[in-house]
Design an enzyme around this catalytic site. Structure first.
Site, short mmCIF file in Angstrom:
data_model
loop_
_atom_site.label_atom_id
_atom_site.label_comp_id
_atom_site.label_asym_id
_atom_site.label_seq_id
_atom_site.Cartn_x
_atom_site.Cartn_y
_atom_site.Cartn_z
N ASN A 197 0.87 -1.19 0.00
CA ASN A 197 0.00 0.00 0.00
C ASN A 197 0.90 1.23 0.00
O ASN A 197 1.36 1.68 1.05
CB ASN A 197 -0.90 -0.01 1.23
CG ASN A 197 -1.93 -1.10 1.13
OD1 ASN A 197 -2.93 -0.97 0.42
ND2 ASN A 197 -1.67 -2.22 1.81
N GLU A 198 1.14 1.72 -1.19
CA GLU A 198 2.07 2.82 -1.36
C GLU A 198 1.41 4.13 -0.93
O GLU A 198 0.18 4.20 -0.79
CB GLU A 198 2.49 2.91 -2.84
CG GLU A 198 3.16 1.65 -3.38
CD GLU A 198 4.58 1.42 -2.83
OE1 GLU A 198 4.87 1.84 -1.70
OE2 GLU A 198 5.39 0.79 -3.54
N PRO A 199 2.20 5.19 -0.69
CA PRO A 199 1.62 6.49 -0.33
C PRO A 199 0.50 6.86 -1.31
O PRO A 199 0.64 6.68 -2.53
CB PRO A 199 2.81 7.44 -0.45
CG PRO A 199 3.98 6.57 -0.13
CD PRO A 199 3.67 5.23 -0.70
N SER B 104 -2.51 5.48 -0.84
CA SER B 104 -3.51 4.42 -0.68
C SER B 104 -4.63 4.89 0.24
O SER B 104 -4.38 5.56 1.24
CB SER B 104 -2.87 3.17 -0.07
OG SER B 104 -1.94 2.61 -0.95
N THR C 100 10.26 2.17 -3.55
CA THR C 100 10.08 0.73 -3.31
C THR C 100 10.88 -0.06 -4.33
O THR C 100 11.56 -1.04 -4.00
CB THR C 100 8.58 0.37 -3.44
OG1 THR C 100 7.87 1.14 -2.48
CG2 THR C 100 8.32 -1.10 -3.23
#
Ligand code: F6R
Length: 640
Positions: free
Chosen positions: A164-166, A168, A183
């Site tokens: 869940n990347e920034p 999300s 990432t």
């Protein structure tokens, strides 16, 4: 030195998530494994199965190792356990080296009695048009099994959990996501190069994670200290997805000391709690105050102390003036141009002993270039000042040489042989084989032993060249080629007795007065930490030897960060010319220039990183009001 005094009690917390801080990753992991085992056993007793949510990556590996141990010793069975993994790269074949399917098999499932039909991992090997349905089915399956009882998490340097990347959403579900640049950068290590890292992944959503009944997030190492602080103490924000965990009722962040270092209670403990005002704490507080207020130490006033949470300290010691002078003197005394001790000088307040005037010194270098990169100026001074300096290169460093660099060298041998009519079918054969192999080599695939050998001697030649440049004879250059490193993969074997024996034998032979080592005490993935553990173990074995009483261990910081100013016990200043000389020494490592294999997120060349860091240390001293130098190398003394 000021006497130690305890200040009156106060307990203020800035933390919005429960944290448990352990002295080591090992201790933390066995505590987490115990919690998981208790849960499984309790539920088992009442006939209930346990649903675990699992993470991959470097962080949870020791938890899995501890769970395997519990299983092997008969204290735990996984017969009644169901697992759901957080994520998988997309696209990704389950059998590929970097697949999370493979990771789970190798690190856990193959070693325990779990029914593999109960192990669920998002499938990265399906056509794009099926992904949506697959994700929905994944969510549904978790629900069918009654939801997750215990969710294990790691955290990315951008605050991601799962993938869940920034950005999300807090209630996002399992889905396909585009991976963040950072990432992918951090994963480049495992894939060989950035270009090989998939751009997408399937991940359980934030909503999926937050539904778990218990959540434990693990984090180690200083690289993640800032993001952990943001998640624990900062606002809840989509820019740091881990901060969403502040809204969960049963979550703990399990940390080691180094990742906890940026939390307010560690960074500025006097703001949150009662502290013992000893020498180290005073130095920490005063340097922090000076740097925050952009004032040299000797200009700090009573008012500055009072207005910045340090009235306790002032009340205990009376005057800013006295405290300032004390800390200033300590910093002043850490500066020396004589890292091996200054002969015929009063050494009461010097970092090193004057005697013996000529010392035997061993510089341990985890890779073949850490000596010159991290302490090249000091190395040169020790040699120039007449000490008997040995360098011990702990690993071959062979995986960090590019394929085309290796080919270039093999070709050199081939051409040389041809020119001088040296008939060497062997060289021809090695070249042909290497060329063939490199053409079909998959991403992150293991090199052949011949190719590894070639890469190893390339690095060895570079290290020899540096030593020649600094001025030490070949018999003082030692290549230990520690066996733990020789897997041919990023993943190394655990360090063991064969490695310890080699390090011990060298120290025993030289009987050094000084040992220098890369002191990355908390670098969880790193070879540096493992190499240091090896030195600690060897020294532990030697502790009763007569020479050992006179043997001091100095730690340099091998990675790119510098020691915190309050910890530094010796700094060796460098003139602009010495900086240049060091740069030329680093240049000997040709294979590590111009976009190396494991560049990581920092695109600067090694000499630039070293210079930036040494300049920054000098600037820090200068900002605190000490003399202005071009650069400085810093050391901490390790006392057993
Ligand atoms: C992996 C995962 C990620 C990692 C994170 C940290 O399943 O969900 O969130 O936990 O990227 O990775 P490491 O532990 O390799 O630093």
């Amino acid at each position: 030195m000021l006497p130690e005094v305890i200040a009156p009690q106060k307990t203020i917390s800035f933390e919005k998530i429960e944290t448990a801080i352990y002295t080591s990753e090992e201790q933390a992991c066995s505590a987490v494994a115990e919690e998981i085992a208790d849960l499984i056993n309790k539920r088992q007793e009442s006939g209930q199965r346990t649903v675990l949510g699992l993470a991959t990556g470097a962080t949870p590996k020791k938890v899995y190792a501890a769970l395997i141990q519990l299983y092997v010793s008969g204290k735990l069975s996984f017969k009644n356990v169901v697992t759901f993994n957080l994520d998988e790269y997309y696209p990704m074949k389950p059998g590929a080296l970097q697949s999370y399917h493979r990771f789970m098999e190798e690190n856990l499932f193959n070693h325990i009695d779990i029914d593999k039909n109960n192990c669920f991992i998002p499938n990265g090997d399906i056509p794009q048009e099926e992904v949506k349905a697959h994700c929905e089915a994944y969510e549904k399956k978790i629900e069918e099994y009654g939801g997750i009882d215990f969710q294990l998490l790691g955290i990315g340097r951008n605050g991601h959990i799962g993938f869940n990347e920034p950005g999300s959403h807090v209630s996002s579900a399992t889905r396909l996501i585009t991976l963040d640049h950072l990432t992918r950068f951090d994963a480049a290590y495992e894939f060989g190069t950035l270009a090989n890292v998939p751009r997408k992944a399937i991940t359980a959503g934030m909503g999926t994670i937050l539904k778990a009944r218990r959540i434990v997030l693990l984090a180690w190492g200083e690289r993640k200290a800032m993001i952990v602080r943001q998640a624990v103490e900062g606002p809840v924000t989509e820019f740091v997805p881990a901060s969403y965990l502040q809204g969960h009722h049963n979550v703990t962040f399990v940390l080691d000391e180094s990742v906890a270092a940026e939390l307010t209670r560690k960074k500025t403990p006097w703001l949150t709690d009662e502290v013992a005002w000893n020498n180290g704490m005073i130095k920490k507080a005063v340097t922090y105050l000076a740097l925050t207020l952009h004032k040299p130490i000797l200009k700090l006033t009573n008012n500055d102390y009072n207005q910045n949470g340090l009235s306790d300290l002032l009340a205990l010691y009376g005057q800013a003036y006295d405290i300032n002078i004390e800390v200033f003197n300590q910093l002043q005394r850490s500066i020396t141009g004589w890292p091996g001790g200054k002969p015929n000088a009063d050494d009461t307040h010097r970092p090193e002993r004057a005697l013996p005037a000529k010392k035997r010194v061993v510089i341990f270098s985890p890779h073949p270039d850490d000596d010159i990169i991290s302490m090249g100026g000091t190395f040169q001074r020790l040699v120039d000042q007449g000490h008997e300096v040995h360098v011990a290169y702990q690993t071959s460093g062979n995986i960090a040489v590019a394929d085309d660099e290796a080919l270039r060298f093999i070709e050199f041998v081939k051409d040389y042989n041809a020119q001088f009519n040296i008939d060497s079918p062997q060289a021809e054969h090695i070249y042909d084989e290497a060329l063939k192999f490199i053409q079909v080599k998959g991403s992150g695939e293991k090199d052949t032993p011949e190719l590894r050998y070639v890469k190893g001697i390339i690095r060895r030649g570079e290290a020899k060249n540096t030593c020649r440049f600094v001025g030490i004879p070949p018999e003082q250059v030692h290549f230990l080629n520690l066996p733990f490193y020789e897997t041919g993969l990023v993943e190394k074997s655990p360090i063991g007795p064969a490695d310890f024996d080699i390090i011990e034998a060298l120290i025993r032979k030289i009987e050094p007065h000084q040992v220098y080592a890369a002191g990355d005490l908390a670098d969880p993935h790193g070879t540096h930490k493992v190499c240091l553990d090896g030195i600690f173990e060897a020294m532990h074995r030697l502790k009763n030897e007569a020479f050992f009483k006179d043997c001091w261990l100095w730690l340099y910081k091998g990675a790119w960060a510098e020691w915190d100013i309050d910890l530094i016990e010796m700094v060796v200043p460098m003139s602009p010319d010495q900086v240049l000389k060091k740069r030329n020494g680093i240049f000997k490592h040709q294979s590590q220039k111009d976009g190396v294999v494991f560049q990581g997120a920092d695109s600067r060349e090694f000499w630039q990183r070293a210079e930036d860091r040494n300049r920054a240390t000098a600037e820090l001293y200068n900002k605190l009001g000490l003399a202005e130098y071009a650069a400085m190398e810093a050391f901490v003394r390790w006392k057993f």
